[in-house]
Scaffold this active site. Sequence first.
Site, PDB file in Angstrom:
ATOM      1  N   LYS A 163       0.724  -1.143   0.024  1.00  0.00           N
ATOM      2  CA  LYS A 163      -0.039  -0.064  -0.018  1.00  0.00           C
ATOM      3  C   LYS A 163       0.963   1.138   0.042  1.00  0.00           C
ATOM      4  O   LYS A 163       0.652   2.239  -0.692  1.00  0.00           O
ATOM      5  CB  LYS A 163      -1.293  -0.093   1.129  1.00  0.00           C
ATOM      6  CG  LYS A 163      -2.135  -1.124   0.991  1.00  0.00           C
ATOM      7  CD  LYS A 163      -2.734  -1.157   2.369  1.00  0.00           C
ATOM      8  CE  LYS A 163      -3.753  -2.677   2.206  1.00  0.00           C
ATOM      9  NZ  LYS A 163      -4.315  -2.967   3.491  1.00  0.00           N
TER      10      LYS A 163
ATOM     11  N   GLN B  73      -4.750  -1.535   9.658  1.00  0.00           N
ATOM     12  CA  GLN B  73      -4.472  -2.881   9.035  1.00  0.00           C
ATOM     13  C   GLN B  73      -5.217  -3.960   9.869  1.00  0.00           C
ATOM     14  O   GLN B  73      -4.681  -4.097  11.166  1.00  0.00           O
ATOM     15  CB  GLN B  73      -3.014  -3.133   8.819  1.00  0.00           C
ATOM     16  CG  GLN B  73      -2.651  -4.508   8.133  1.00  0.00           C
ATOM     17  CD  GLN B  73      -3.236  -4.587   6.438  1.00  0.00           C
ATOM     18  OE1 GLN B  73      -3.280  -3.485   5.907  1.00  0.00           O
ATOM     19  NE2 GLN B  73      -3.630  -5.412   6.118  1.00  0.00           N
TER      20      GLN B  73
ATOM     21  N   ASP C  16     -11.183   3.158   4.059  1.00  0.00           N
ATOM     22  CA  ASP C  16     -11.417   1.503   4.067  1.00  0.00           C
ATOM     23  C   ASP C  16     -13.093   1.487   3.855  1.00  0.00           C
ATOM     24  O   ASP C  16     -13.254   0.317   3.436  1.00  0.00           O
ATOM     25  CB  ASP C  16     -11.058   0.718   5.176  1.00  0.00           C
ATOM     26  CG  ASP C  16      -9.834   0.109   4.853  1.00  0.00           C
ATOM     27  OD1 ASP C  16      -9.700  -0.414   3.590  1.00  0.00           O
ATOM     28  OD2 ASP C  16      -9.052  -0.608   5.663  1.00  0.00           O
TER      29      ASP C  16
END
Length: 290
Positions: free
Chosen positions: A53, A97, A120
């Site tokens: 990422k 994460q 997200d």
Amino acid sequence: MTAKIIDGRSLAAAMREGFSKRVSALNEHGVTPGLAVLLIGDDPASAVYVGRKVKACEAVGIKSFAQYLPESISNAELLGRIVELNANPDVHGILVQLPLPPQIDMAQVLETIAVEKDVDGFHLYNVGGLVTGNTVFSPCTPFGVVKLLEHENIPIEGQNVVVVGASNIVGKPMALMLMARDATVSICHAKTRDLAQFTILADILVVAAGVPNLIVPQMVKHGAVVIDVGINRLADGSIAGDVDFEGVSKKASAITPVPGGVGPMTVTMLLENTIKSAEHRAIFEGLELA
């Protein structure tokens, strides 16, 4: 019949070229999109995902703020970090994460991230917005699947769609996003009896169960579109999806490979959401973007 391979890598690359132009437009107004990624602990797989990422951000001009935190971090301390990032004007997106260590309240973490920085798409507001069509950011993996279908000109409206897997991250939002496009959607999960009686009816089959080779040819009707979201590491170290690719590709009209299908699109939609957040903020502050 041999299925058309839906190439996620090529679409992701094409989209990222466009992202670079959007970032340049923001740069002209003194704005650099920023993404904060918080990794708790030293899980090797998570570290690899975070590294990808960060690298993807750099490639399109997004500034990454990666924070590597100890697995022993308290829930309160993690929430404090998120609150600081919420207040940081240089950060337009915040990603924690997953998975998280047991002392961390995942629901509380996701709710603490500011809605306008929830790239997200896991905040309750964004999840609920999928029902009403007013979400700010769509979850990245389902968003990527929709983009793949649209790019391949695969009709969604009126199609029978079966989603295998009912997670909050993929399965449920995937179903809602396809329903919003007027598909008829069934969701199957670990407790579904006789899975094949559902999958055989699917015009579009989306599999996100986390079970290697769960879907075999006799479970798929001729001409179906098969989207394999699964990424499973086998005992020999190889990667396999949730679908028996070799067998199913002989019956399907189109299919995503693993790797190289949905995976590249997930990260790409994270970049899309981060740039979109920066654009929203710039417009809110009165800047006129080209």
